[in-house]
Design a protein around this motif. Structure first.
Motif, PDB file in Angstrom:
ATOM      1  N   UNK A  41     113.864 -58.385 -29.360  1.00  0.00           N
ATOM      2  CA  UNK A  41     114.323 -59.741 -29.047  1.00  0.00           C
ATOM      3  C   UNK A  41     113.138 -60.662 -28.773  1.00  0.00           C
ATOM      4  N   UNK A  42     112.985 -61.686 -29.607  1.00  0.00           N
ATOM      5  CA  UNK A  42     111.933 -62.685 -29.389  1.00  0.00           C
ATOM      6  C   UNK A  42     112.476 -63.713 -28.403  1.00  0.00           C
ATOM      7  N   UNK A  43     112.047 -63.607 -27.169  1.00  0.00           N
ATOM      8  CA  UNK A  43     112.569 -64.457 -26.099  1.00  0.00           C
ATOM      9  C   UNK A  43     111.543 -65.494 -25.662  1.00  0.00           C
ATOM     10  N   UNK A  44     112.049 -66.623 -25.219  1.00  0.00           N
ATOM     11  CA  UNK A  44     111.228 -67.657 -24.585  1.00  0.00           C
ATOM     12  C   UNK A  44     111.480 -67.480 -23.089  1.00  0.00           C
ATOM     13  N   UNK A  45     110.535 -66.847 -22.406  1.00  0.00           N
ATOM     14  CA  UNK A  45     110.775 -66.440 -21.024  1.00  0.00           C
ATOM     15  C   UNK A  45     110.830 -67.627 -20.063  1.00  0.00           C
ATOM     16  N   UNK A  46     111.565 -67.427 -18.984  1.00  0.00           N
ATOM     17  CA  UNK A  46     111.702 -68.415 -17.914  1.00  0.00           C
ATOM     18  C   UNK A  46     111.204 -67.793 -16.622  1.00  0.00           C
ATOM     19  N   UNK A  47     110.959 -68.637 -15.626  1.00  0.00           N
ATOM     20  CA  UNK A  47     110.573 -68.108 -14.312  1.00  0.00           C
ATOM     21  C   UNK A  47     111.660 -67.188 -13.768  1.00  0.00           C
ATOM     22  N   UNK A  48     112.925 -67.586 -13.944  1.00  0.00           N
ATOM     23  CA  UNK A  48     114.034 -66.769 -13.434  1.00  0.00           C
ATOM     24  C   UNK A  48     114.040 -65.399 -14.087  1.00  0.00           C
ATOM     25  N   UNK A  49     113.819 -65.364 -15.399  1.00  0.00           N
ATOM     26  CA  UNK A  49     113.782 -64.069 -16.082  1.00  0.00           C
ATOM     27  C   UNK A  49     112.590 -63.241 -15.622  1.00  0.00           C
ATOM     28  N   UNK A  50     111.416 -63.854 -15.514  1.00  0.00           N
ATOM     29  CA  UNK A  50     110.226 -63.115 -15.100  1.00  0.00           C
ATOM     30  C   UNK A  50     110.397 -62.510 -13.712  1.00  0.00           C
ATOM     31  N   UNK A  51     111.011 -63.248 -12.790  1.00  0.00           N
ATOM     32  CA  UNK A  51     111.270 -62.715 -11.453  1.00  0.00           C
ATOM     33  C   UNK A  51     112.295 -61.579 -11.506  1.00  0.00           C
TER      34      UNK A  51
END
Length: 121
Positions: A41-51
């Motif tokens: 999955x090519x994702x555009x990460x967010x702060x919420x996802x990284x946490x």
């Protein structure tokens, strides 16, 4: 798996996700046989996802120079394990997805309709 034959979720040639990502660190989210994690999955990460990922024991934030890993920031693209993306979806923190750069193996775990809801492109 030969990259030249890799297909995205629409059966078209797989596009580049970004530099230094994916199981092979080639920038493409293709899934060679050795990739049991299905980093498709090519994702555009967010702060919420990284946490969220950090809480799951996968620190994608901290740089690891010895692994040539700069650490990720919100807005970066990264090849995620399909199961982790689905887990993040269930937790309400799934990042957007670049469909043309998401390998067809993601469909083994995530329905196309769900990926399309999170399309970044």
């Amino acid at each position: 798996m030969i990259l030249a034959n890799a297909k995205n979720v629409y059966g078209r040639p797989l596009q580049l996700c970004c530099g230094n990502t994916g199981f092979t660190r080639e920038g493409f989210c293709y899934v060679p046989d050795a990739d049991v994690g299905n980093h498709s999955v090519c994702a555009v990460v967010t702060d919420e996802f990284l946490q969220f990922s950090l809480r799951q024991g996968n620190d994608l934030i901290t740089p690891w120079p010895s692994m040539t890993f700069p650490g990720l920031l919100a807005g970066d693209r990264w090849c995620l394990c399909a199961a982790r993306w689905l887990q993040a979806y269930e937790a309400g923190v799934a990042p957007k997805v670049r469909l043309e750069a998401t390998h067809e193996k993601a469909l083994d775990i995530i329905p196309l309709s769900l990926l399309e809801e999170y399309a970044a492109d």
